[in-house]
Design a protein around this motif. Structure first.
Motif, PDB file in Angstrom:
ATOM      1  N   GLY A 193       0.785  -1.226   0.000  1.00 38.57           N
ATOM      2  CA  GLY A 193       0.000   0.000   0.000  1.00 38.57           C
ATOM      3  C   GLY A 193       0.813   1.269   0.000  1.00 38.57           C
ATOM      4  N   HIS A 194       2.120   1.160  -0.135  1.00 33.33           N
ATOM      5  CA  HIS A 194       3.024   2.313  -0.083  1.00 33.33           C
ATOM      6  C   HIS A 194       3.160   2.922  -1.478  1.00 33.33           C
ATOM      7  CE1 HIS A 194       6.803   4.531   0.561  1.00 33.33           C
ATOM      8  NE2 HIS A 194       6.576   4.408   1.863  1.00 33.33           N
ATOM      9  N   ILE A 195       3.408   4.230  -1.547  1.00 26.73           N
ATOM     10  CA  ILE A 195       3.537   4.892  -2.837  1.00 26.73           C
ATOM     11  C   ILE A 195       4.669   4.311  -3.673  1.00 26.73           C
ATOM     12  CG2 ILE A 195       5.024   6.730  -1.925  1.00 26.73           C
ATOM     13  CD1 ILE A 195       3.611   8.628  -3.929  1.00 26.73           C
ATOM     14  N   ASP A 196       5.714   3.830  -3.018  1.00 23.36           N
ATOM     15  CA  ASP A 196       6.842   3.282  -3.778  1.00 23.36           C
ATOM     16  C   ASP A 196       6.493   1.989  -4.502  1.00 23.36           C
ATOM     17  OD1 ASP A 196       8.324   5.419  -3.040  1.00 23.36           O
ATOM     18  OD2 ASP A 196       9.692   4.340  -1.718  1.00 23.36           O
ATOM     19  N   SER A 197       5.468   1.275  -4.026  1.00 19.51           N
ATOM     20  CA  SER A 197       5.027   0.081  -4.748  1.00 19.51           C
ATOM     21  C   SER A 197       4.246   0.441  -6.004  1.00 19.51           C
ATOM     22  CB  SER A 197       4.186  -0.818  -3.838  1.00 19.51           C
ATOM     23  OG  SER A 197       2.952  -0.200  -3.510  1.00 19.51           O
ATOM     24  N   GLN A 198       3.806   1.701  -6.100  1.00 16.26           N
ATOM     25  CA  GLN A 198       3.228   2.184  -7.356  1.00 16.26           C
ATOM     26  C   GLN A 198       4.329   2.475  -8.374  1.00 16.26           C
ATOM     27  OE1 GLN A 198       0.265   5.362  -6.897  1.00 16.26           O
ATOM     28  NE2 GLN A 198       0.182   4.896  -4.702  1.00 16.26           N
ATOM     29  N   ILE A 199       5.493   2.875  -7.884  1.00 14.23           N
ATOM     30  CA  ILE A 199       6.611   3.221  -8.756  1.00 14.23           C
ATOM     31  C   ILE A 199       7.359   1.975  -9.209  1.00 14.23           C
ATOM     32  CG2 ILE A 199       8.822   4.445  -8.825  1.00 14.23           C
ATOM     33  CD1 ILE A 199       7.604   6.435  -6.813  1.00 14.23           C
ATOM     34  N   ASN A 200       7.565   1.032  -8.304  1.00 13.18           N
ATOM     35  CA  ASN A 200       8.301  -0.198  -8.593  1.00 13.18           C
ATOM     36  C   ASN A 200       7.436  -1.382  -8.195  1.00 13.18           C
ATOM     37  OD1 ASN A 200      10.041  -2.353  -8.818  1.00 13.18           O
ATOM     38  ND2 ASN A 200      11.752  -1.365  -7.779  1.00 13.18           N
ATOM     39  N   ASP A 201       6.894  -2.087  -9.177  1.00 10.58           N
ATOM     40  CA  ASP A 201       5.972  -3.176  -8.852  1.00 10.58           C
ATOM     41  C   ASP A 201       6.683  -4.421  -8.329  1.00 10.58           C
ATOM     42  OD1 ASP A 201       7.089  -4.232 -11.181  1.00 10.58           O
ATOM     43  OD2 ASP A 201       5.166  -4.852 -12.037  1.00 10.58           O
ATOM     44  N   GLN A 202       8.024  -4.430  -8.327  1.00 12.24           N
ATOM     45  CA  GLN A 202       8.739  -5.553  -7.717  1.00 12.24           C
ATOM     46  C   GLN A 202       8.481  -5.634  -6.220  1.00 12.24           C
ATOM     47  OE1 GLN A 202      12.818  -4.814  -8.976  1.00 12.24           O
ATOM     48  NE2 GLN A 202      12.649  -6.359 -10.568  1.00 12.24           N
ATOM     49  N   TYR A 203       8.109  -4.511  -5.614  1.00  9.07           N
ATOM     50  CA  TYR A 203       7.836  -4.489  -4.179  1.00  9.07           C
ATOM     51  C   TYR A 203       6.520  -5.185  -3.821  1.00  9.07           C
ATOM     52  CZ  TYR A 203      11.425  -0.811  -3.765  1.00  9.07           C
ATOM     53  OH  TYR A 203      12.591  -0.088  -3.785  1.00  9.07           O
ATOM     54  N   ARG A 204       5.709  -5.518  -4.811  1.00  9.76           N
ATOM     55  CA  ARG A 204       4.366  -6.016  -4.535  1.00  9.76           C
ATOM     56  C   ARG A 204       4.316  -7.519  -4.265  1.00  9.76           C
ATOM     57  NH1 ARG A 204       1.010  -2.952  -9.402  1.00  9.76           N
ATOM     58  NH2 ARG A 204       1.738  -0.822  -8.944  1.00  9.76           N
ATOM     59  N   SER A 205       5.381  -8.236  -4.520  1.00 11.09           N
ATOM     60  CA  SER A 205       5.372  -9.688  -4.309  1.00 11.09           C
ATOM     61  C   SER A 205       6.739 -10.134  -3.817  1.00 11.09           C
ATOM     62  CB  SER A 205       5.026 -10.421  -5.610  1.00 11.09           C
ATOM     63  OG  SER A 205       6.076 -10.291  -6.555  1.00 11.09           O
ATOM     64  N   VAL A 206       6.768 -11.267  -3.143  1.00 14.58           N
ATOM     65  CA  VAL A 206       8.038 -11.820  -2.656  1.00 14.58           C
ATOM     66  C   VAL A 206       8.942 -12.159  -3.824  1.00 14.58           C
ATOM     67  CG1 VAL A 206       9.098 -13.717  -1.387  1.00 14.58           C
ATOM     68  CG2 VAL A 206       7.023 -12.639  -0.499  1.00 14.58           C
ATOM     69  N   ALA A 207       8.376 -12.733  -4.890  1.00 16.45           N
ATOM     70  CA  ALA A 207       9.181 -13.073  -6.062  1.00 16.45           C
ATOM     71  C   ALA A 207       9.767 -11.811  -6.693  1.00 16.45           C
ATOM     72  CB  ALA A 207       8.327 -13.830  -7.077  1.00 16.45           C
ATOM     73  N   GLY A 208       8.971 -10.745  -6.764  1.00 19.76           N
ATOM     74  CA  GLY A 208       9.477  -9.487  -7.304  1.00 19.76           C
ATOM     75  C   GLY A 208      10.567  -8.896  -6.433  1.00 19.76           C
ATOM     76  N   ALA A 209      10.376  -8.951  -5.110  1.00 15.14           N
ATOM     77  CA  ALA A 209      11.397  -8.431  -4.202  1.00 15.14           C
ATOM     78  C   ALA A 209      12.680  -9.233  -4.301  1.00 15.14           C
ATOM     79  CB  ALA A 209      10.865  -8.438  -2.767  1.00 15.14           C
ATOM     80  N   MET A 210      12.567 -10.532  -4.553  1.00 10.75           N
ATOM     81  CA  MET A 210      13.752 -11.355  -4.762  1.00 10.75           C
ATOM     82  C   MET A 210      14.519 -10.897  -6.001  1.00 10.75           C
ATOM     83  SD  MET A 210      14.472 -13.780  -2.537  1.00 10.75           S
ATOM     84  CE  MET A 210      15.262 -15.104  -3.448  1.00 10.75           C
ATOM     85  N   ARG A 211      13.798 -10.559  -7.072  1.00 13.99           N
ATOM     86  CA  ARG A 211      14.466 -10.058  -8.276  1.00 13.99           C
ATOM     87  C   ARG A 211      15.139  -8.717  -7.985  1.00 13.99           C
ATOM     88  NH1 ARG A 211       9.637 -11.878 -10.626  1.00 13.99           N
ATOM     89  NH2 ARG A 211       8.846  -9.744 -10.833  1.00 13.99           N
ATOM     90  N   PHE A 212      14.445  -7.859  -7.232  1.00 15.96           N
ATOM     91  CA  PHE A 212      15.030  -6.578  -6.843  1.00 15.96           C
ATOM     92  C   PHE A 212      16.327  -6.783  -6.066  1.00 15.96           C
ATOM     93  CE2 PHE A 212      15.524  -3.530  -3.365  1.00 15.96           C
ATOM     94  CZ  PHE A 212      15.668  -2.339  -4.061  1.00 15.96           C
ATOM     95  N   LEU A 213      16.297  -7.657  -5.071  1.00 16.84           N
ATOM     96  CA  LEU A 213      17.488  -7.928  -4.266  1.00 16.84           C
ATOM     97  C   LEU A 213      18.607  -8.509  -5.117  1.00 16.84           C
ATOM     98  CD1 LEU A 213      15.895  -9.406  -1.019  1.00 16.84           C
ATOM     99  CD2 LEU A 213      17.192  -7.281  -1.200  1.00 16.84           C
TER     100      LEU A 213
END
Length: 324
Positions: A193-213
């Motif tokens: 629900g954070h504004i940064d998840s609107q900017i970077n959709d990798q923050y919206r899922s664990v799999a996406g956050a793994m790619r970000f990391l």
């Protein structure tokens, strides 16, 4: 691919497929771009430039070049991540006639290509080298949303970084390889629900956050990951991670915070501040002179914290997002 020419009568410029060119043609331009990064951001962009040049020689990096009298004077590239396109870079040589117009032309080509690519449902762009509104027009007329972001810097040695300590139930310890998986869950929960998840959709899922990391830790796109100045916050009663700070080295004596977040239920306990203090002190011990970070301007609580810690607003740039 068909080529087009700019509107300039004095200096005709062709916009051509980036994959027609290799490192030999692009190297002089990327050397000038690296100099611009050093001047505007105090970053050493050379390792990122070398990575881009290797991709260019492989002929797999999509994008466009601007060519004037046989010389490459501008380029932009993008990548596909499933149904998402990401615009990775945009740069034009300032010696050409009307470089701003040249950048707009390249962006028009990139945006049109991405929006017309089958299956593309989202496009993201964060081009740190460009100031607020400098390149906004091609994005806005193509239906993108605009998010102003701040580039902030701290001269290390500030006494304000030693003002407070974390609560006794929280341990701030250096990053460990075993933190990779749980950190992705922390990022996902922290940005729900954070504004940064609107900017970077990798923050919206664990799999996406793994790619970000993975991008932050394994690749030199945003500096070289520095585990010695990266930290996790451990809640002692449950021995669980509740906060993460990642830092990369962007110059021999400059660090950059690529991620800092705390689980919502553990905020307002000085945990983020304690991780930033630990990061800054670790860098100071190694004779670093500066620490930088970026933050979305609308994230006012984070901006206020960084200002209290002594960070200064140095530049404002844009993030752009388009969704079908």
């Amino acid at each position: 691919m068909n080529k087009t020419r700019s509107n300039s009568v004095l200096t005709p410029v062709e916009i051509l497929d980036l994959r027609h060119f290799g490192s030999a043609e692009l190297r002089p331009l990327l050397e000038r771009e690296a100099a611009a990064w050093a001047q505007r951001m105090n970053w050493d962009y050379r390792s990122s430039a070398e990575m881009i040049l290797r991709y260019l020689d492989s002929k797999i990096l999509p994008g466009y070049t601007a060519v004037e009298d046989g010389r490459v004077v501008g380029y932009s590239f993008f990548i596909y991540e499933g149904s998402k396109g990401v615009i990775g870079d945009l740069f034009a040589d300032t010696s050409v006639n009307n470089p701003a117009r040249l950048q707009e032309e390249m962006l028009d080509h990139v945006i049109e290509t991405l929006q017309q690519s089958p299956g593309t449902q989202r496009i993201e762009a964060q081009l740190l080298l460009h100031d607020l509104d400098e390149i906004s027009e091609p994005f806005l007329r193509s239906g993108f949303r605009q998010f102003p972001r701040l580039f902030m810097g701290l001269r290390l040695g500030s006494s304000r970084l030693r003002a407070q300590t974390p609560p006794p139930q929280v341990l701030i310890r250096p990053w460990q390889e075993q933190d990779f998986q749980p950190a992705s869950s922390i990022i996902t929960a922290a940005y729900h629900g954070h504004i940064d998840s609107q900017i970077n959709d990798q923050y919206r899922s664990v799999a996406g956050a793994m790619r970000f990391l993975n991008n932050i830790v394994r690749f030199p796109g945003c500096g070289t990951f520095d585990p010695g100045s990266s930290f996790t916050a451990i809640y002692r009663p449950t021995n669980s991670i509740v906060g993460v700070l990642l830092c990369s080295r962007v110059k021999d004596d400059v660090g950059h915070v690529t991620q800092v977040c705390v689980l919502p239920e553990y905020r307002n306990r000085r945990i983020a501040q304690a991780m930033i203090e630990s990061c800054a002190q670790a860098l100071e011990r190694r004779k670093f002179s500066e620490l930088s970070l970026t933050v979305t301007e609308a994230n006012t609580r984070a901006v206020e914290l960084y200002l209290r810690l002594g960070f200064l607003k140095q530049r404002v740039f844009d993030a752009f997002v388009w969704e079908e």
